[in-house]
Design a protein around this motif. Sequence first.
Motif, PDB file in Angstrom:
ATOM      1  N   LYS A   1     -26.535 -85.933  12.275  1.00 14.79           N
ATOM      2  CA  LYS A   1     -26.594 -85.371  13.615  1.00 14.79           C
ATOM      3  C   LYS A   1     -25.218 -85.367  14.268  1.00 14.79           C
ATOM      4  O   LYS A   1     -24.524 -86.376  14.294  1.00 14.79           O
ATOM      5  N   GLY A   2     -24.833 -84.210  14.797  1.00 14.61           N
ATOM      6  CA  GLY A   2     -23.601 -84.111  15.562  1.00 14.61           C
ATOM      7  C   GLY A   2     -22.328 -84.021  14.753  1.00 14.61           C
ATOM      8  O   GLY A   2     -21.233 -84.010  15.319  1.00 14.61           O
ATOM      9  N   ARG A   3     -22.413 -83.960  13.438  1.00 17.18           N
ATOM     10  CA  ARG A   3     -21.191 -83.877  12.630  1.00 17.18           C
ATOM     11  C   ARG A   3     -21.496 -83.210  11.287  1.00 17.18           C
ATOM     12  O   ARG A   3     -22.657 -82.973  10.944  1.00 17.18           O
ATOM     13  N   LEU A   4     -20.443 -82.928  10.547  1.00 16.47           N
ATOM     14  CA  LEU A   4     -20.561 -82.359   9.212  1.00 16.47           C
ATOM     15  C   LEU A   4     -20.362 -83.450   8.172  1.00 16.47           C
ATOM     16  O   LEU A   4     -19.762 -84.493   8.459  1.00 16.47           O
ATOM     17  N   ILE A   5     -20.834 -83.204   6.969  1.00 17.66           N
ATOM     18  CA  ILE A   5     -20.612 -84.181   5.913  1.00 17.66           C
ATOM     19  C   ILE A   5     -19.167 -84.086   5.433  1.00 17.66           C
ATOM     20  O   ILE A   5     -18.471 -83.087   5.651  1.00 17.66           O
ATOM     21  N   MET A   6     -18.716 -85.131   4.758  1.00 14.84           N
ATOM     22  CA  MET A   6     -17.300 -85.266   4.432  1.00 14.84           C
ATOM     23  C   MET A   6     -16.735 -84.089   3.623  1.00 14.84           C
ATOM     24  O   MET A   6     -15.654 -83.574   3.957  1.00 14.84           O
ATOM     25  N   PRO A   7     -17.400 -83.614   2.552  1.00 17.32           N
ATOM     26  CA  PRO A   7     -16.821 -82.494   1.803  1.00 17.32           C
ATOM     27  C   PRO A   7     -16.647 -81.238   2.659  1.00 17.32           C
ATOM     28  O   PRO A   7     -15.691 -80.474   2.456  1.00 17.32           O
ATOM     29  N   GLN A   8     -17.556 -80.999   3.601  1.00 16.71           N
ATOM     30  CA  GLN A   8     -17.432 -79.832   4.470  1.00 16.71           C
ATOM     31  C   GLN A   8     -16.219 -79.966   5.388  1.00 16.71           C
ATOM     32  O   GLN A   8     -15.454 -79.017   5.573  1.00 16.71           O
ATOM     33  N   VAL A   9     -16.031 -81.162   5.931  1.00 14.51           N
ATOM     34  CA  VAL A   9     -14.865 -81.411   6.784  1.00 14.51           C
ATOM     35  C   VAL A   9     -13.571 -81.256   5.985  1.00 14.51           C
ATOM     36  O   VAL A   9     -12.594 -80.646   6.451  1.00 14.51           O
ATOM     37  N   GLN A  10     -13.565 -81.805   4.775  1.00 15.57           N
ATOM     38  CA  GLN A  10     -12.377 -81.690   3.924  1.00 15.57           C
ATOM     39  C   GLN A  10     -12.062 -80.238   3.607  1.00 15.57           C
ATOM     40  O   GLN A  10     -10.893 -79.834   3.577  1.00 15.57           O
TER      41      GLN A  10
END
Length: 426
Positions: free
Chosen positions: A207-216
Amino acid sequence: MSDARRPQRLHIGLFGRRNAGKSSLCNALCGQDAALVSPVPGTTTDPVEKVMELAPLGPVVLLDTPGLDDAGELGAQRVARSLRTLEEVDVALVVLEDSLWGPPEARLAAALQAADVPFGVVCNCRDAAAEQAARRLGPETFALPASIPLAVCRLDGTSTPAGALDEVRELLVRLRPQEEEPPLLRDLLPPRGRLLLVCPQDGSAPKGRLIMPQVQAIRDALDGHALCLVVTDEECGAALESLREAPQLIVCDSQVIAPVAATAPPEIPLTTFSVLMARLKGDLPLLARGAAALHSLRPGDTVLIQEACSHHPQEDDIGRVKIPRLLARLAGGELDCRLLAGRHWQDYDAIQQARVVVHCGGCTLSRRQMTRRLVTARRARLSMTNYGMAISLAQGVLERVLSPFPDALAAYREARLDQSARQRHA
C-alpha cells in the motif's frame, strides 16, 4: 550514496577468536556501541549487522560474528553460523589478538580462499610492545600469500582514536572488489528511448508504494534519460494506443505477462522485472538454462522454492501457491515443492532428491550473494531458474521475454536441444 539499499552496500565480515577484538573493531569503525563488548568469552552469540557510511568506502554493512574457537555443543553451532556468514560477505577481516595465529585462523583463511572472498589480517594489539612486534610481521608469518594485506591497530571500543583505524580503512579500500553493478535496463534503450512499465496494483502490492524492482527500473530509466511511462496492466492497452510512437521496450510484472504479451504487438521487445533482476544479480544465461530443466519435471519430483526475504504469506502467495500450481500444471501432476525462505544461505546438498531450484528475483540480495547461490546449486548438480522465468515458461512466452537478451535466449534453446537429444537416446 547515503540512501543506498542494503543489497548495494559493501558487506564486510569481521572474523576471529573470542575476545580477539571483533566487536571492538565494529564499534570503533561505526563510532557507536553497535556490538556488545565484554571480557567474557563468547559475548557475541549471533552475527550482528550494522548498516552505516564508512569513509572512504561509502555505504557498507558490518557483520560482527561469534568467535571461531567457541566451545561445546552450542559453541559449535555459533562457529557454524560464523562460517555461514562467509556466503554473505564481499570482503572479510581476520582479527587477531596481538599476532596470535593458529588452527582456527588457518581454517578460516582456507575457507575464505575457497569461497573466493578477499580478506586481510588485522592485529589488535594490547600495548605498544605488541604493536611494534606486529609491525615486523608479514603475511608469510601466517603462511599466507604475499598479496594478503595486513593492518595493525590498538582498539578500545568506541573511544579508539580515529587515526588508529587509518590502516584498517586503507586495508578495506585495497580489498574492495572493483566490479561495478551492471545497469538494470538503460542499456537496452537508445538516448531518450521510450519505455513502458506495467506495474499491477493488486492485493499483493504494498500500500502506498511500489515494489523494489519497479522502483529500481524507474530510477535506472531516469539515469539513462529514457522517456518512461508507468501504467497498471488494466491500462496497458490504452497506453499503447495513446502513444504516437510505439515503446522501444515494455517491462511488466511476471504475473501479468500473458495478457501483456497478448496486448503488445510482437515486434515490440518485451521482458519482465524478474528477468531484469536475474541479469542484474546473477548469470542470466545460466538461469535460462535452468528454466529449460522445468520441462523435464514429472509428478512427485522435488522442487526447491527459494525466497531471499521473509514476508507474511498472502492468500495466493507466489512462492507457496502460484509457483507450485504452475509447475504442477507443467509437470502434469503434483510436485513435492519445498519452500526455503530467508536472506541467509541455504545448503542445497542437504536435500539430495531435489531436481531444480526456483529462486525469487533476489532483490534483497547483493550480486555476490546471488552468484554464490548459483554456484552452490551448480555444485549440488541442481538447475536453478527464477520465479519470473518459471511463470513465463508456464505461460508459453519465455522465448519472447528472453528475446532482448540473445545470449540467454540461445542458452535456453541449447538446453532444450540437449534435453531432446537425451530423450531420443534414453
